[in-house]
Design a protein around this motif. Structure first.
Motif, PDB file in Angstrom:
ATOM      1  N   PHE A   1       0.830  -1.209   0.000  1.00 27.00           N
ATOM      2  CA  PHE A   1       0.000   0.000   0.000  1.00 27.00           C
ATOM      3  C   PHE A   1       0.864   1.258   0.000  1.00 27.00           C
ATOM      4  O   PHE A   1       0.624   2.198  -0.767  1.00 27.00           O
ATOM      5  N   LEU A   2       1.885   1.288   0.845  1.00 29.35           N
ATOM      6  CA  LEU A   2       2.753   2.467   0.917  1.00 29.35           C
ATOM      7  C   LEU A   2       3.581   2.625  -0.351  1.00 29.35           C
ATOM      8  O   LEU A   2       3.820   3.750  -0.809  1.00 29.35           O
ATOM      9  N   SER A   3       3.999   1.518  -0.939  1.00 32.38           N
ATOM     10  CA  SER A   3       4.817   1.587  -2.150  1.00 32.38           C
ATOM     11  C   SER A   3       4.019   2.026  -3.362  1.00 32.38           C
ATOM     12  O   SER A   3       4.579   2.610  -4.294  1.00 32.38           O
ATOM     13  N   MET A   4       2.737   1.759  -3.371  1.00 27.17           N
ATOM     14  CA  MET A   4       1.896   2.114  -4.510  1.00 27.17           C
ATOM     15  C   MET A   4       1.373   3.549  -4.428  1.00 27.17           C
ATOM     16  O   MET A   4       0.706   4.003  -5.347  1.00 27.17           O
ATOM     17  N   SER A   5       1.673   4.252  -3.360  1.00 26.21           N
ATOM     18  CA  SER A   5       1.188   5.628  -3.233  1.00 26.21           C
ATOM     19  C   SER A   5       1.949   6.549  -4.180  1.00 26.21           C
ATOM     20  O   SER A   5       3.006   6.207  -4.705  1.00 26.21           O
ATOM     21  N   LYS A   6       1.397   7.724  -4.395  1.00 30.14           N
ATOM     22  CA  LYS A   6       2.027   8.682  -5.303  1.00 30.14           C
ATOM     23  C   LYS A   6       3.364   9.187  -4.767  1.00 30.14           C
ATOM     24  O   LYS A   6       4.279   9.453  -5.519  1.00 30.14           O
ATOM     25  N   ASN A   7       3.453   9.328  -3.455  1.00 27.72           N
ATOM     26  CA  ASN A   7       4.696   9.767  -2.840  1.00 27.72           C
ATOM     27  C   ASN A   7       5.647   8.571  -2.764  1.00 27.72           C
ATOM     28  O   ASN A   7       5.391   7.612  -2.048  1.00 27.72           O
ATOM     29  N   LYS A   8       6.747   8.639  -3.484  1.00 31.56           N
ATOM     30  CA  LYS A   8       7.633   7.487  -3.571  1.00 31.56           C
ATOM     31  C   LYS A   8       8.403   7.228  -2.280  1.00 31.56           C
ATOM     32  O   LYS A   8       8.922   6.138  -2.074  1.00 31.56           O
ATOM     33  N   TYR A   9       8.464   8.196  -1.400  1.00 32.34           N
ATOM     34  CA  TYR A   9       9.214   8.016  -0.164  1.00 32.34           C
ATOM     35  C   TYR A   9       8.427   7.272   0.914  1.00 32.34           C
ATOM     36  O   TYR A   9       9.019   6.760   1.856  1.00 32.34           O
TER      37      TYR A   9
END
Length: 104
Positions: free
Chosen positions: A24-32
């Protein structure tokens, strides 16, 4: 049910939830955002392994423990890289579609 079986089921659920959170975190727009869990795993590995150096002073077992504790960080980085590649591929497809539409 034995205590070991309950522990294994709980550990499996936690691992699956952490993997889902990493995706979920990796697929977000914010790459960090996708780098949060690998950094936490790296810090935990450093704390768990190099913290023992104060007490033992021997380096070989500490480096072996560090390598073992780094396994979750490597797995999370692999998930991050795969998800970011998927997002990059999707963006490239959208750009190609727009270029084709512009040519028409």
């Amino acid at each position: 049910m034995s205590k070991v079986l309950v522990f294994l089921i709980a550990a499996l659920i936690i691992i699956v939830l952490l993997a889902a959170l990493q995706i979920f975190l990796s697929m977000s727009k914010n790459k960090y955002l996708g780098l949060i869990l690998p950094v936490i795993n790296l810090l935990v590995a450093a704390f768990m392994s190099f913290g023992n150096m104060i007490y033992t002073g021997d380096i070989a077992p500490i480096l072996a423990a560090f390598a073992v504790f780094l396994i979750p960080a490597v797995i999370n980085l692999a998930i991050y890289k795969a998800c970011r590649e998927k997002i990059k591929e999707k963006n490239n497809q959208e750009i190609n579609k727009m270029n084709i539409q512009d040519l028409e």
